[in-house]
Scaffold this active site. Structure first.
Site, PDB file in Angstrom:
ATOM      1  N   GLU A 173       0.516   1.458   4.113  1.00 19.80           N
ATOM      2  CA  GLU A 173       0.250   0.954   5.467  1.00 19.80           C
ATOM      3  C   GLU A 173      -0.545  -0.194   5.551  1.00 19.80           C
ATOM      4  O   GLU A 173      -1.552  -0.436   6.196  1.00 19.80           O
ATOM      5  CB  GLU A 173      -0.457   2.030   6.422  1.00 19.80           C
ATOM      6  CG  GLU A 173       0.626   3.093   6.397  1.00 19.80           C
ATOM      7  CD  GLU A 173       0.403   4.009   7.776  1.00 19.80           C
ATOM      8  OE1 GLU A 173      -0.925   4.091   8.227  1.00 19.80           O
ATOM      9  OE2 GLU A 173       1.187   4.792   8.133  1.00 19.80           O
ATOM     10  N   GLU A 292       6.414   8.996   5.321  1.00 21.77           N
ATOM     11  CA  GLU A 292       5.449   9.730   6.427  1.00 21.77           C
ATOM     12  C   GLU A 292       6.173   9.949   7.465  1.00 21.77           C
ATOM     13  O   GLU A 292       6.724   8.900   8.286  1.00 21.77           O
ATOM     14  CB  GLU A 292       3.919   8.985   6.465  1.00 21.77           C
ATOM     15  CG  GLU A 292       3.114   9.047   5.472  1.00 21.77           C
ATOM     16  CD  GLU A 292       1.843   8.567   5.815  1.00 21.77           C
ATOM     17  OE1 GLU A 292       1.460   8.548   7.076  1.00 21.77           O
ATOM     18  OE2 GLU A 292       0.998   7.763   4.887  1.00 21.77           O
TER      19      GLU A 292
HETATM   20  O1  AHR Z   1      -0.574  10.993   7.269  1.00 24.09           O
HETATM   21  C1  AHR Z   1      -1.936  10.842   7.967  1.00 24.09           C
HETATM   22  C2  AHR Z   1      -2.219   9.190   7.909  1.00 24.09           C
HETATM   23  O2  AHR Z   1      -1.390   8.664   8.942  1.00 24.09           O
HETATM   24  C3  AHR Z   1      -2.017   8.702   6.697  1.00 24.09           C
HETATM   25  O3  AHR Z   1      -3.274   8.777   5.858  1.00 24.09           O
HETATM   26  C4  AHR Z   1      -1.722   7.290   6.930  1.00 24.09           C
HETATM   27  O4  AHR Z   1      -1.122   6.445   5.877  1.00 24.09           O
HETATM   28  C5  AHR Z   1      -0.994   7.538   8.193  1.00 24.09           C
HETATM   29  O5  AHR Z   1      -1.462   6.632   9.103  1.00 24.09           O
END
Ligand code: AHR
Length: 500
Positions: A173, A292
Site C-alpha cells: 500500500e 487484501e
Molecule cells: O489488513 C489490515 C491492514 O489493512 C493492512 O496492514 C494494510 O495493508 C491494510 O490497510
C-alpha cells in the site's frame, strides 16, 4: 416469489481457477501471530509453539497461500531481527500499529508453520523505510542454496536447504499516506522496478507483485496504477488490489451491494493493465493479485483505546455476523467470476485479526465468514463457467445491485458442477432455475445453506455454532433444469454430480 434464471454453456469458460485465489494473510498485528498461530508454552501448542487448534481449522479450509509478514507492518520491518537465536532478537517499535514487536516469531518460524498448515508463502519486502539492497539480502537468505554471506547465515540458523520462496510483494500500500515511507507513484514505480530487477537477478524464477491502489476510493486511483506500471511493467507479474467494506451506517442492502463496487474495481484495474500493455506493444499480460479483501469496521472504535506500545493486544478483532458472511460470499463469487485475470487473492486476515478463525486461552472457533471461504476453497476449484444471472435488481449506493450473485465452477476431474450463490433479498426467498440440458445425468448431491433469522447473529466461544451451514436446501434437477429455492438472506452451495 421473485425469480432468478442462471444460464451457462459448457463451452463458454471464463478461465481456470488458480487455487491461489483462496489465499489468506498473516500480518504481525494484534493476536494474529502471538496467541493466534504461535503460543509456545500453551497446552494448545505443539513442540514448536504452533497452535494445533488453529492449524486444524486452517487445514479444514484448505488455504493454499499465506501472505506474510504485512501489511502496514512490513513497511518498517527489519527481517534480520526475526532470524537467529530467539534470545538475541531485539524488541522494536512497530510504527504501523503503535505496538511492540518482540521478534520471537520470524521468517524461519513462519516457514516451519506454513509447512504444517499445508500452505505456501507470499513474502513481502519492505519498500517503505528500506529498498533494493535489503530485498536482495532477504531473497539471498531465502533462495540461494549456499556459498554466500546471507545463504550461509540461513544455514547457520539450521536451514540447510533454501526456502525457495517464489512469490514476492514489492512493498505494501505504498500509495497510502498512512504507510511508513509512503511514496508518490513515480517514486514507488522506480523503486519497484529497480528492486524487482535486482531480486530477479538473484532468482529469475520468482514472481513479483507491484502495489496497486489501497482501494478504489483513493484520490490517485487509476493514475497510480498507470504510472507504476509505466515504470515496472517488464519486471512485475501482478498488480495488487485491496478493499475492505463496512456497514457502519447499518444499511444492509447497501452493504451487500459492495460486491458491485468490487467487480467494477477489478474491471477497471484490468483495463488499466491492458492500456499500459497496449502502449508498450507488450506481449506480456499483467494479472491481478487481490491480496487484501474482507469486511472490516466492527473493531475500529475500540482499537482507538489500545494503549500505545502494547504487546500483541486485541486489535482489529472484528466479530462477524451473518450479513458479513453474505458479503464475503458475494466477494468470493466476484473473484471467481474474474478468474481469467485474478490469479491471487488473500482474505485478510486468517486468525484473530479481521479473521475467519478466533482464539482464546481455551481454544479456537470459526466465525461466520469462515464458512463461505471454506466452501469456496474446497469446492470451487476447476474451471469457472461464464455465468449469466437474470435476476431482479435493487437501488443501492453503487447503482443497480442484483438480488442474486452467482457463479458456476466445473471440475471435470471430479465430475462435479458447483453453483455458489447469495440471495441478498432480506425478506423473500428466491425461486431459482438453471438450464442443465448440456449436463445430462447430473443431479444435486448437496445444497448447503448458511442463513439465520437475525442478520446480526454471530458465533462466540459460548455459542460457536450459532451461525453454521446446514445441508438439505430445496433444489433438484428435473427435466434438464436445476430448480430450487434460495432462502432470504442466504449463502448457498449447490453441488451437482453425474450419476455413476
Ligand atoms: O489488513 C489490515 C491492514 O489493512 C493492512 O496492514 C494494510 O495493508 C491494510 O490497510
Amino acid at each position: 416469489m421473485k425469480k432468478t434464471e442462471i444460464c451457462i454453456d459448457r463451452e463458454f469458460r471464463t478461465g481456470e481457477v488458480d487455487e491461489r485465489i483462496f489465499g489468506s494473510f498473516i500480518e504481525h498485528l494484534g493476536r494474529a501471530v502471538y496467541g493466534g498461530i504461535y503460543q509456545p508454552g500453551s497446552p494448545l501448542a505443539d513442540e514448536e509453539g504452533f497452535r494445533r487448534d488453529t492449524l486444524a481449522f486452517i487445514r479444514e479450509i484448505g488455504v493454499p497461500l499465506v501472505r506474510y509478514p504485512g501489511g502496514n507492518f512490513v513497511s518498517a520491518y527489519h527481517w534480520e531481527d526475526g532470524v537467529g537465536p530467539a534470545h538475541l532478537r531485539p524488541k522494536r517499535l512497530d510504527l504501523a500499529w503503535s505496538v511492540i514487536e518482540t521478534n520471537q516469531f520470524g521468517l524461519n518460524e513462519f516457514m516451519n508453520w506454513a509447512k504444517k498448515a499445508g500452505t505456501s508463502p507470499m513474502m513481502a519486502v519492505n519498500l517503505g523505510t528500506r529498498g533494493a539492497e535489503e530485498a536482495k539480502d532477504l531473497i539471498e537468505y531465502c533462495n540461494v542454496p549456499g556459498g554466500s554471506y546471507y545463504s550461509d547465515l540461513r544455514r547457520s540458523h539450521g536451514y540447510e536447504k533454501p526456502h525457495d520462496i517464489k512469490l514476492w510483494c514489492l512493498g505494501n500500500e505504498m500509495d497510502g499516506p498512512w504507510q511508513t515511507g509512503h511514496k508518490t507513484a513515480d517514486e514507488y514505480g522506480r523503486l519497484a522496478q529497480e528492486t524487482g530487477r535486482i531480486m530477479k537477478m538473484v532468482d529469475p524464477e520468482i514472481e513479483l507483485v507491484a502495489c496497486g491502489s489501497s482501494n478504489m476510493g483513493m484520490a490517485t486511483f487509476g493514475s497510480w496504477e498507470e504510472t507504476v506500471l509505466d515504470h515496472c511493467y517488464d519486471e512485475v507479474d501482478y498488480l495488487s488490489l485491496h478493499t475492505y467494506y463496512g456497514n457502519g451506517e447499518n444499511n444492509t442492502a447497501d452493504f451487500l451491494a459492495s460486491s458491485v463496487n468490487m467487480d467494477a474495481f477489478i474491471s477497471s484495474v484490468v483495463s488499466i493493465c491492458d492500456a499500459v500493455r497496449a502502449k508498450r506493444r507488450a506481449k506480456k499480460k499483467i494479472h491481478l493479485s487481490f491480496d487484501e479483501w474482507n469486511v472490516w469496521y466492527h473493531s475500529k472504535e475500540q482499537d482507538k483505546k489500545i494503549p500505545r506500545w502494547s504487546q500483541a493486544p486485541h486489535q482489529l478483532e472484528d466479530i462477524y455476523n451473518l450479513e458479513d458472511a453474505l458479503l464475503v460470499g458475494s466477494m468470493l463469487i466476484t473473484l471467481l467470476r474474474h478468474a481469467d485475470r485474478v490469479k491471487i487473492a488473500c482474505l485478510a486476515q486468517l486468525v484473530n485479526v479481521i479473521a475467519p478463525i478466533m482464539t482464546d486461552g481455551q481454544g479456537a472457533w470459526a466465525q461466520t465468514i469462515f464458512y463461505p471461504y471454506m466452501h469456496a476453497s474446497r469446492m470451487g476449484r476447476g474451471t469457472v463457467l461464464q455465468t449469466i444471472v437474470k435476476t431482479p435488481v435493487y437501488e443501492s449506493r453503487y447503482g443497480d445491485a442484483p438480488y442474486v450473485d452467482a457463479v458456476v465452477t466445473e471440475n471435470k476431474r471430479e465430475g462435479t458442477l458447483t453453483l455458489f450463490t447469495v440471495n441478498k433479498n432480506l425478506e423473500e426467498d428466491m425461486e431459482l432455475s438453471m438450464d442443465l440440458r448440456q449436463y445430462e445425468g447430473y443431479h444435486v448431491t448437496k445444497h448447503i445453506i448458511l442463513t439465520h433469522d437475525d442478520l446480526k447473529a454471530v458465533n462466540t466461544r459460548e455459542r460457536p455454532q450459532e451461525v453454521a451451514p446446514r445441508e438439505g436446501g430445496r433444489s433438484q434437477v428435473s427435466d434438464g433444469y436445476l430448480k430450487g429455492i434460495l432462502p432470504a438472506r442466504s449463502w448457498n452451495v449447490i453441488r451437482m454430480e453425474k450419476w455413476k
